[in-house]
Scaffold this motif. Structure first.
Motif, mmCIF file in Angstrom:
data_model
loop_
_atom_site.group_PDB
_atom_site.id
_atom_site.type_symbol
_atom_site.label_atom_id
_atom_site.label_comp_id
_atom_site.label_asym_id
_atom_site.label_seq_id
_atom_site.Cartn_x
_atom_site.Cartn_y
_atom_site.Cartn_z
ATOM 1 N N ARG A 188 0.819 -1.227 0.000
ATOM 2 C CA ARG A 188 0.000 0.000 0.000
ATOM 3 C C ARG A 188 0.851 1.274 0.000
ATOM 4 N NH1 ARG A 188 -3.878 0.594 5.004
ATOM 5 N NH2 ARG A 188 -1.900 0.711 6.079
ATOM 6 N N ILE A 215 0.901 4.222 -2.936
ATOM 7 C CA ILE A 215 0.521 5.630 -2.686
ATOM 8 C C ILE A 215 1.665 6.556 -3.094
ATOM 9 C CG2 ILE A 215 0.063 7.318 -0.838
ATOM 10 C CD1 ILE A 215 -1.406 4.976 0.658
ATOM 11 N N THR A 274 -3.126 3.640 13.940
ATOM 12 C CA THR A 274 -2.748 2.609 12.960
ATOM 13 C C THR A 274 -1.480 1.925 13.446
ATOM 14 O OG1 THR A 274 -1.127 3.688 11.477
ATOM 15 C CG2 THR A 274 -3.460 4.171 11.071
ATOM 16 N N HIS A 278 1.303 -1.528 12.118
ATOM 17 C CA HIS A 278 1.524 -2.688 11.249
ATOM 18 C C HIS A 278 2.934 -3.227 11.335
ATOM 19 C CE1 HIS A 278 4.282 -0.855 8.299
ATOM 20 N NE2 HIS A 278 3.709 0.260 8.692
ATOM 21 N N PRO A 311 -8.487 1.676 12.253
ATOM 22 C CA PRO A 311 -8.540 0.796 11.077
ATOM 23 C C PRO A 311 -7.423 -0.236 11.200
ATOM 24 C CG PRO A 311 -7.662 2.980 10.462
ATOM 25 C CD PRO A 311 -7.914 3.010 11.945
ATOM 26 N N HIS A 369 -4.889 -3.173 10.473
ATOM 27 C CA HIS A 369 -4.126 -3.781 9.371
ATOM 28 C C HIS A 369 -4.508 -5.249 9.236
ATOM 29 C CE1 HIS A 369 -0.537 -4.866 6.970
ATOM 30 N NE2 HIS A 369 -0.429 -3.573 6.729
ATOM 31 N N PHE A 382 -8.861 1.688 6.177
ATOM 32 C CA PHE A 382 -9.548 2.678 5.344
ATOM 33 C C PHE A 382 -8.926 2.677 3.957
ATOM 34 C CE2 PHE A 382 -10.409 5.418 9.299
ATOM 35 C CZ PHE A 382 -11.744 5.105 9.310
ATOM 36 N N TYR A 434 -7.444 4.758 0.950
ATOM 37 C CA TYR A 434 -6.560 5.920 1.124
ATOM 38 C C TYR A 434 -7.320 7.254 1.257
ATOM 39 C CZ TYR A 434 -2.946 9.335 -0.138
ATOM 40 O OH TYR A 434 -2.123 10.431 -0.184
ATOM 41 N N PHE A 482 -8.814 7.524 4.573
ATOM 42 C CA PHE A 482 -7.821 7.707 5.632
ATOM 43 C C PHE A 482 -7.362 9.169 5.698
ATOM 44 C CE2 PHE A 482 -3.680 7.466 7.710
ATOM 45 C CZ PHE A 482 -4.078 6.855 8.885
ATOM 46 N N MET A 536 -7.686 11.471 8.938
ATOM 47 C CA MET A 536 -6.559 12.213 9.556
ATOM 48 C C MET A 536 -6.915 13.682 9.723
ATOM 49 S SD MET A 536 -2.787 11.063 8.302
ATOM 50 C CE MET A 536 -3.013 11.039 6.581
ATOM 51 N N SER A 548 3.459 3.955 11.746
ATOM 52 C CA SER A 548 3.638 4.079 10.303
ATOM 53 C C SER A 548 4.699 5.123 9.954
ATOM 54 C CB SER A 548 2.304 4.489 9.688
ATOM 55 O OG SER A 548 2.498 5.012 8.401
ATOM 56 N N GLY A 549 5.393 4.872 8.851
ATOM 57 C CA GLY A 549 6.334 5.873 8.355
ATOM 58 C C GLY A 549 5.603 6.952 7.573
ATOM 59 N N GLY A 550 4.758 6.515 6.630
ATOM 60 C CA GLY A 550 4.059 7.461 5.764
ATOM 61 C C GLY A 550 3.188 8.433 6.535
ATOM 62 N N VAL A 551 2.538 7.942 7.577
ATOM 63 C CA VAL A 551 1.632 8.812 8.341
ATOM 64 C C VAL A 551 2.430 9.929 9.037
ATOM 65 C CG1 VAL A 551 -0.022 8.870 10.253
ATOM 66 C CG2 VAL A 551 -0.095 6.998 8.603
ATOM 67 N N GLU A 562 2.811 12.509 6.365
ATOM 68 C CA GLU A 562 1.589 13.171 5.883
ATOM 69 C C GLU A 562 1.010 14.130 6.916
ATOM 70 O OE1 GLU A 562 -0.087 9.417 3.222
ATOM 71 O OE2 GLU A 562 -0.458 9.502 5.358
HETATM 72 N N1 UDP Z 1 -3.232 4.405 5.050
HETATM 73 C C1 UDP Z 1 -4.416 4.053 4.411
HETATM 74 N N2 UDP Z 1 -5.397 3.418 5.143
HETATM 75 C C2 UDP Z 1 -5.244 3.103 6.454
HETATM 76 C C3 UDP Z 1 -4.020 3.443 7.089
HETATM 77 C C4 UDP Z 1 -3.032 4.084 6.355
HETATM 78 O O1 UDP Z 1 -4.596 4.317 3.222
HETATM 79 O O2 UDP Z 1 -6.170 2.526 7.045
HETATM 80 C C5 UDP Z 1 -2.182 5.065 4.246
HETATM 81 C C6 UDP Z 1 -1.559 6.296 4.862
HETATM 82 O O3 UDP Z 1 -2.216 7.474 4.424
HETATM 83 C C7 UDP Z 1 -0.119 6.252 4.340
HETATM 84 C C8 UDP Z 1 0.125 4.785 4.104
HETATM 85 O O4 UDP Z 1 -1.119 4.134 4.117
HETATM 86 O O5 UDP Z 1 0.014 6.916 3.099
HETATM 87 C C9 UDP Z 1 1.014 4.234 5.192
HETATM 88 O O6 UDP Z 1 1.083 2.872 5.076
HETATM 89 P P1 UDP Z 1 1.660 1.949 6.214
HETATM 90 O O7 UDP Z 1 1.488 2.618 7.526
HETATM 91 O O8 UDP Z 1 1.044 0.609 5.995
HETATM 92 O O9 UDP Z 1 3.201 1.795 5.829
HETATM 93 P P2 UDP Z 1 4.507 2.673 6.122
HETATM 94 O O10 UDP Z 1 4.234 4.075 5.733
HETATM 95 O O11 UDP Z 1 4.852 2.511 7.571
HETATM 96 O O12 UDP Z 1 5.545 2.049 5.243
#
Ligand code: UDP
Length: 370
Positions: free
Chosen positions: A10, A14, A209, A211, A242, A244, A269, A271, A274, A278, A288-291, A294
């Motif tokens: 995912r 994104i 969140t 994972h 939500p 994982h 959720f 994207y 989500f 947020m 999460s790293g991406g969160v 963002e």
């Molecule tokens: N995200 C999503 N639905 C969710 C939770 C997170 O679409 O229920 C999105 C979030 O906006 C971000 C990405 O998934 O862009 C982060 O993914 P994840 O936390 O799985 O991985 P990481 O960023 O830690 O590699």
């Protein structure tokens, strides 16, 4: 010039989507997309939203897959894709097993690798596992480095990467976020009514969140226990989680957090949902790293359930705080925010929304020695 982009999870979908869209629109590139399917279901939703389609689908996902299974299947699948398409460049993203295995496959085939989101480091090979090792290995084999921040550039320079192979781009996650926020006006019908109502009532929402493999086992026990304590201490708080799909996450969450009236467990959720969640949360609790990247753009404070981060820029900016996967620390940090809540200013150290354009410019003018 032929370019093959590879995604599997995912966050990769994104963060690569804006770049994929731009590569598809640039006539000088013949671009194709390969999906490994490492996270089949969550990947498909993102691809639909960004209107991108895979030209090659390795479809590797199997129940109970481990890192060895994923790596072997990707290596074998990519061998054929590379032989058929014969790209000049393979673009990979971040720190997943898809990223490492695709890099290795390209390296074996003598094809150049461009690493998007290069140069992130925690400095500890075991943390997070396996992501830090994946990043280091990919950055040993890559040809070009698309590094989000100055710190990421410096990390690569310190490791001996030559400056003319590195471009500071910002993070493509912000390109994706800006694209999505322009499209999103509310929750989709896929979000259950009760969850939507948690946001519309006059309540503070704690969005959760998690994972990360490093938190499987003891970490998720501590995290779920902390959530249980917070839910009882603050009955007026809505905790929206939500969950994982990984069974290592599902199991402790289902065991400890079902049937608590102010804990709203839901499927991951999509994207855009989500992003909307947020935007309307009070506080985000995540590993999460991406969160972490963002949330500053949306002016939301984040508590990170890890002891370390490869994204210290937001910690320094004061919008992200590390609290570990420790029950007491998580509860104490939320309690402190409850009493002294300070809204954060939406300034983002990770990007300005033009990262994909910088990557495309580099590729179209890539020096001949590469
Ligand atoms: N995200 C999503 N639905 C969710 C939770 C997170 O679409 O229920 C999105 C979030 O906006 C971000 C990405 O998934 O862009 C982060 O993914 P994840 O936390 O799985 O991985 P990481 O960023 O830690 O590699």
């Amino acid at each position: 010039m032929k370019i093959l982009t590879v995604i599997g999870t995912r966050p990769e979908a994104i963060k690569m989507a804006p770049l994929i869209r731009l590569l598809n629109q640039t006539p000088e590139f013949e671009h194709k997309l390969c999906s490994t399917g490492q996270h089949r279901q969550m990947l498909a939703q993102v691809m639909d939203f960004f209107e991108i389609e895979a030209d090659f689908d390795l479809d590797i996902m199997q129940p109970g897959q481990d890192l060895t299974d994923i790596t072997c299947r990707i290596l074998q699948g990519m061998r054929q894709v590379l032989a058929d398409f014969q790209p000049d460049w393979v673009l990979v993203h971040g720190d997943t097993t898809t990223c490492l295995a695709a890099t290795l496959a390209a390296f074996y085939a003598g094809i150049k690798v461009g690493h998007v989101e290069a140069g992130l480091r925690t400095g500890n090979l075991q943390a997070p596992f396996p992501e830090e090792a994946n990043r280091l290995l990919v950055d040993r084999l890559a040809t070009a480095y698309f590094a989000p921040t100055q710190r990421n550039v410096d990390n690569l320079l310190k490791e001996g990467v030559s400056a003319d192979r590195i471009v500071q781009t910002g993070n493509t996650v912000i390109d994706a976020l800006l694209w999505a926020t322009n499209k999103v006006r509310g929750f989709s019908l896929k979000v259950p009514k009760a969850v939507q109502e948690a946001f519309t009532l006059d309540r503070r929402v704690l969005l959760v969140t998690g994972h990360r493999r490093e938190n499987f086992g003891e970490g998720f026990e501590q995290i779920t226990e902390a959530i249980r304590v917070l839910a009882t201490t603050y009955p007026e708080l809505a905790i929206v989680y939500p969950v994982h799909l990984n069974p290592n996450v599902q199991q402790p969450v289902q065991a400890r957090l079902t049937e608590i009236p102010n804990v709203y467990l839901t499927a991951p959720f999509e994207y855009p949902d989500f992003i909307f969640a947020m935007k309307h949360s009070w506080l985000i609790l995540t590993d999460s790293g991406g969160v972490q990247e963002e949330a500053p753009s949306l002016g939301k404070p984040v508590l990170v359930m890890r002891d370390t981060t490869e994204r210290p820029e937001a910690v320094e900016a004061g919008t992200v705080q590390l609290v570990g996967a420790h029950r007491e620390r998580i509860v104490a940090a939320v309690q402190q925010m409850w009493q002294n809540h300070l809204a954060t200013v939406p300034v983002n150290p990770y990007g300005d929304g033009f990262a994909s354009q910088r990557i495309v410019s580099f590729l179209s003018q890539a020096p001949s020695f590469l």
